[in-house]
Write a protein that holds these residues in place. Structure first.
Motif, mmCIF file in Angstrom:
data_model
loop_
_atom_site.group_PDB
_atom_site.id
_atom_site.type_symbol
_atom_site.label_atom_id
_atom_site.label_comp_id
_atom_site.label_asym_id
_atom_site.label_seq_id
_atom_site.Cartn_x
_atom_site.Cartn_y
_atom_site.Cartn_z
ATOM 1 N N MET A 98 -2.612 -0.624 5.384
ATOM 2 C CA MET A 98 -2.586 -1.877 6.122
ATOM 3 C C MET A 98 -3.816 -2.721 5.811
ATOM 4 N N GLU A 99 -4.965 -2.057 5.742
ATOM 5 C CA GLU A 99 -6.205 -2.780 5.428
ATOM 6 C C GLU A 99 -6.141 -3.385 4.032
ATOM 7 N N TRP A 100 -5.673 -2.596 3.057
ATOM 8 C CA TRP A 100 -5.561 -3.112 1.685
ATOM 9 C C TRP A 100 -4.564 -4.265 1.611
ATOM 10 N N THR A 101 -3.458 -4.136 2.339
ATOM 11 C CA THR A 101 -2.449 -5.198 2.326
ATOM 12 C C THR A 101 -3.011 -6.484 2.913
ATOM 13 N N ALA A 102 -3.761 -6.374 4.005
ATOM 14 C CA ALA A 102 -4.381 -7.562 4.599
ATOM 15 C C ALA A 102 -5.393 -8.178 3.644
ATOM 16 N N ASP A 103 -6.207 -7.340 2.985
ATOM 17 C CA ASP A 103 -7.181 -7.842 2.009
ATOM 18 C C ASP A 103 -6.485 -8.619 0.898
ATOM 19 N N ALA A 104 -5.416 -8.030 0.342
ATOM 20 C CA ALA A 104 -4.722 -8.672 -0.775
ATOM 21 C C ALA A 104 -4.035 -9.958 -0.340
ATOM 22 N N THR A 105 -3.453 -9.962 0.868
ATOM 23 C CA THR A 105 -2.768 -11.160 1.358
ATOM 24 C C THR A 105 -3.750 -12.303 1.575
ATOM 25 N N VAL A 106 -4.896 -11.978 2.177
ATOM 26 C CA VAL A 106 -5.915 -13.005 2.399
ATOM 27 C C VAL A 106 -6.408 -13.562 1.074
ATOM 28 N N ALA A 107 -6.662 -12.669 0.105
ATOM 29 C CA ALA A 107 -7.136 -13.122 -1.212
ATOM 30 C C ALA A 107 -6.096 -14.022 -1.867
ATOM 31 N N GLY A 108 -4.812 -13.643 -1.793
ATOM 32 C CA GLY A 108 -3.771 -14.459 -2.394
ATOM 33 C C GLY A 108 -3.632 -15.818 -1.734
ATOM 34 N N LEU A 109 -3.707 -15.853 -0.412
ATOM 35 C CA LEU A 109 -3.594 -17.125 0.304
ATOM 36 C C LEU A 109 -4.753 -18.048 -0.040
ATOM 37 N N ARG A 110 -5.946 -17.501 -0.113
ATOM 38 C CA ARG A 110 -7.111 -18.339 -0.427
ATOM 39 C C ARG A 110 -7.041 -18.851 -1.861
ATOM 40 N N LEU A 111 -6.547 -18.005 -2.779
ATOM 41 C CA LEU A 111 -6.374 -18.477 -4.147
ATOM 42 C C LEU A 111 -5.311 -19.577 -4.227
ATOM 43 N N SER A 112 -4.389 -19.575 -3.270
ATOM 44 C CA SER A 112 -3.349 -20.605 -3.216
ATOM 45 C C SER A 112 -3.811 -21.857 -2.484
ATOM 46 N N PRO A 120 4.175 0.699 -6.275
ATOM 47 C CA PRO A 120 4.600 0.285 -4.932
ATOM 48 C C PRO A 120 3.476 -0.297 -4.084
ATOM 49 N N VAL A 121 2.241 0.180 -4.313
ATOM 50 C CA VAL A 121 1.111 -0.389 -3.569
ATOM 51 C C VAL A 121 0.912 -1.849 -3.968
ATOM 52 N N LEU A 122 0.885 -2.099 -5.285
ATOM 53 C CA LEU A 122 0.730 -3.475 -5.759
ATOM 54 C C LEU A 122 1.933 -4.328 -5.356
ATOM 55 N N ALA A 123 3.141 -3.743 -5.431
ATOM 56 C CA ALA A 123 4.343 -4.488 -5.047
ATOM 57 C C ALA A 123 4.309 -4.867 -3.575
ATOM 58 N N ASN A 124 3.781 -3.975 -2.740
ATOM 59 C CA ASN A 124 3.713 -4.284 -1.309
ATOM 60 C C ASN A 124 2.741 -5.426 -1.042
ATOM 61 N N TRP A 125 1.646 -5.471 -1.814
ATOM 62 C CA TRP A 125 0.724 -6.606 -1.664
ATOM 63 C C TRP A 125 1.440 -7.899 -2.011
ATOM 64 N N GLY A 126 2.173 -7.893 -3.127
ATOM 65 C CA GLY A 126 2.923 -9.083 -3.509
ATOM 66 C C GLY A 126 3.988 -9.437 -2.494
#
Length: 517
Positions: free
Chosen positions: A153-167, A229-235
Motif C-alpha cells: 500500500m505504501e509503495w502504491t501510494a508513493d508511485a501514484t503520487v509520483a505519477g500525478l505530480r509528473l502529470s 504485478p507490483v509495477l502493474a498495480n502502480w500503473g
C-alpha cells in the motif's frame, strides 16, 4: 511444438507399487483426517476470500502434474525412508506451535509439509525427487501473503503520487490518503495489489515449469512474475485516479474501479505470458531409467507397512498433544481485575474524540476509560484474551486501531517509541489518527503476554506459544493509550506523564486477572 518420448510405453512397472501406492494413498487420507480442522480452515478461506480463491485449484493441478509423470514414476522402486518420518515429526511440531500461538499460516504450512514428507516416508526420496515440483506446488494452496499489504500500500501510494505530480496534478498526501483538486482518494487494502501478486506468482511458477526446462529460465520468469504485478498495480492505481480526475469522478469509481483494475491487470499478465512464450523450450517429459533392483533391495511388504504405520503414528502425536494442552485451559473470564487509583488522575466522561474505540474483536473482557488531570485527558483501552484459538485471538490482521473503511477515523502516521512502563522499558507502537472534524489522536499500543511486555506481533506470538507449552496458559492483553494531539508534541507529553504513574496499576490489574485462572 511438444515432443514426447515414447520409450516409456514399454517401461516396466515395479511390482512393489501394488502395495506402496494404496499404502501412500491411505496414509495421506489419514493425515488429512487427523488434521481435518486445519483442512477445513484452509478450504473456508479459499471459499470466502477472492485473494486466495486460487487455492481450490492447486490440489487438482498438483494431481494433474503427478499424472503427467506417471510413466517414469511407476518405473521407480519404492523404498521407505525413516529420515523423512523424523522430518515429518518436526513439521508436526511446527503445526503444534502454530496452534498454540494461533498462527493460521504456520499450521497450514506445517500440514502441507507433512503431506509432502509422507511421500518419501512411505515410498522413498527417489520418488519424492521425481515429484518434487508437483509436491512443492501444494504450498501455493496455503492462504499466505496478507503481511505484505502495508508495504505494498505504501509503495502504491508513493508511485501514484509520483505519477500525478509528473502529470502536473498537485497532490497533498497524509498517510495513504491523497487529496487532488478533483477529490479525495485513499489507498486501502484492495489497492495494495496483493491479490495480483499472489495470483501472478502462482500462475507464473506453473507457467515457468511447463514452458521452460532450464533452471535459470524458470527462475527468471518467476522473478518477472513477482516484479510485473507490483509495477502493474502502480500503473493501475495511477490510471484509476487519472480516469476519475479527468472524468469529473464519473469513471473509475464504485464497482468499475475494481473492474478496470482487473481488466488492466489481465492485459498485463497476458502480455507477460506472450512475451515469455517467445523463449519457450520444447517440452520433453522426463523419463525414469528403469532400475531393476538387485535381489533383496526392493522394499519388503513389512517395511512398507511399518513405514506407513510409523508415519501415521508420528503425525497423530501432535493432535493428541494439542488435546492435552487444550484440557489445561483456564476458567472462563468475565471481567478484568479492578484498576487501582492512579495518582493525580481521575476518571472522567468520554467526550469526543475520546469516545473512539479500537477494533479488537473476540476479547474475553475489555475496559475503556478516560482519565483527566489539570485539563488534560488520556484514554485507556484494555482488551484481555484467554483460551485463544484460530478464530478468537489477540494478534490478528483484523484487530486494528482503525479499519480501512472506517467512516470517521483514518490512520495517517505511525512509528515506534521507547517508554518506561510498570518499572521496565517498553517499546510501543505509535499512530496518529485523523477524524472527520480535523481532530487528531496520538495512540500508543503494546501487548502484555502473561507478564511480558512487547509491541511486536511476532514476539507476542512466540511468548504465547512458550507460555502455553510450559503450562502457564495464554492470558494476553493489548494496552492502548490515546490523547488528543492538538499541537505537535502535546500528545506525547500527556501520554508519557500518564504512563509513568499508571504503569504499575495497569500491570497489577493484568497480573491479578491472570492469577484468577
Amino acid at each position: 511444438m511438444i515432443a514426447r518420448e515414447t520409450s516409456s510405453a514399454t517401461a516396466a512397472i515395479d511390482p512393489a507399487w501394488r502395495l506402496a501406492g494404496p499404502a501412500l494413498f491411505l496414509v495421506l487420507l489419514l493425515i488429512l483426517a487427523l488434521f481435518r480442522e486445519t483442512v477445513v480452515d484452509m478450504a473456508s478461506i479459499w471459499w470466502r476470500s477472492d485473494t486466495y480463491a486460487h487455492g481450490m485449484i492447486v490440489p487438482p493441478i498438483a494431481l494433474w502434474l503427478v499424472w503427467r509423470l506417471r510413466a517414469g514414476l511407476t518405473a521407480l522402486t519404492p523404498r521407505p525412508s525413516y529420515l523423512a518420518v523424523l522430518l515429518l515429526a518436526a513439521a508436526g511440531f511446527g503445526w503444534l506451535l502454530g496452534q498454540v500461538a494461533a498462527v493460521n499460516a504456520l499450521t497450514q504450512f506445517a500440514l502441507v509439509a507433512m503431506l509432502i514428507l509422507a511421500v518419501p516416508a512411505v515410498v522413498g526420496w527417489q520418488v519424492a525427487r521425481w515429484l518434487a515440483f508437483p509436491l512443492l506446488f501444494l504450498f501455493f494452496a496455503v492462504p499466505f501473503g496478507d503481511f505484505t499489504q502495508p508495504k505494498l500500500m505504501e509503495w502504491t501510494a508513493d508511485a501514484t503520487v509520483a505519477g500525478l505530480r509528473l502529470s502536473g496534478i498537485p497532490v497533498y498526501r497524509e498517510g495513504q490518503h491523497l487529496v487532488i483538486p478533483s477529490g479525495n482518494w485513499a489507498v486501502v487494502e484492495a489497492c495494495s495489489g496483493v491479490r495480483y501478486l499472489i495470483a501472478s506468482i502462482t500462475v507464473g511458477t506453473l507457467y515457468a515449469y511447463l514452458t521452460y526446462r532450464s533452471l535459470w529460465r524458470r527462475l527468471l520468469f518467476v522473478l518477472v512474475s513477482i516484479i510485473v504485478p507490483v509495477l502493474a498495480n502502480w500503473g493501475r492505481a495511477y490510471m484509476i485516479v487519472m480516469l476519475g480526475h479527468l472524468s469529473g469522478n464519473k469513471l473509475a469509481v464504485g464497482v468499475d474501479h475494481l473492474v478496470y483494475g482487473w481488466l488492466f491487470f489481465g492485459i498485463v499478465i497476458l502480455a507477460m505470458f506472450w512475451i515469455g512464450a517467445r523463449w519457450r523450450e520444447d517440452e520433453v517429459l522426463p523419463q525414469a531409467s528403469v532400475d531393476v533392483p538387485a535381489s533383496g533391495s526392493r522394499a519388503s511388504v513389512a517395511a512398507l507397512l511399518t513405514a506407513g504405520v510409523a508415519t501415521v503414528l508420528v503425525a497423530g502425536l501432535w493432535p493428541l498433544a494439542l488435546w492435552q494442552l487444550d484440557h489445561a485451559t483456564g476458567r472462563e473470564l468475565r471481567s478484568l481485575a479492578p484498576l487501582g487509583s492512579i495518582a493525580g488522575w481521575q476518571k472522567s466522561d468520554a467526550v469526543s474524540p475520546y469516545d473512539w474505540q479500537p477494533r479488537f474483536a473476540g476479547a474475553d473482557a475489555r475496559e475503556q476509560a478516560v482519565f483527566a488531570h489539570d485539563g488534560r485527558r488520556v484514554g485507556l483501552f484494555v482488551a484481555y484474551y484467554r483460551n485463544q484459538d484460530q478464530q478468537r485471538k489477540l494478534v490478528s490482521s483484523t484487530n486494528v486501531l482503525v479499519a480501512s473503511d472506517d467512516p470517521v477515523w483514518a490512520r495517517v502516521a505511525g512509528g515506534v517509541k521507547e517508554i518506561s512502563f510498570d518499572g521496565q522499558p517498553v517499546r510501543v507502537r505509535t499512530a496518529e489518527l485523523r477524524g472527520l472534524e480535523s481532530s487528531r489522536l496520538l495512540v500508543w499500543q503494546w501487548y502484555w503476554i502473561n507478564g511480558r511486555w512487547t509491541s511486536s506481533d511476532a514476539i507476542a506470538k512466540a511468548y504465547t506459544a512458550l507460555s502455553r507449552l510450559t503450562g502457564q496458559g495464554d492470558d494476553s492483553a493489548v494496552v492502548i493509550l490515546f490523547a488528543q494531539q492538538d499541537r505537535p508534541g502535546a500528545g506525547d507529553a500527556t501520554l508519557g506523564d500518564f504512563a509513568a504513574v499508571a504503569g504499575g496499576e495497569i500491570g497489577n490489574a493484568l497480573r491479578q486477572t491472570a492469577r484468577g485462572r
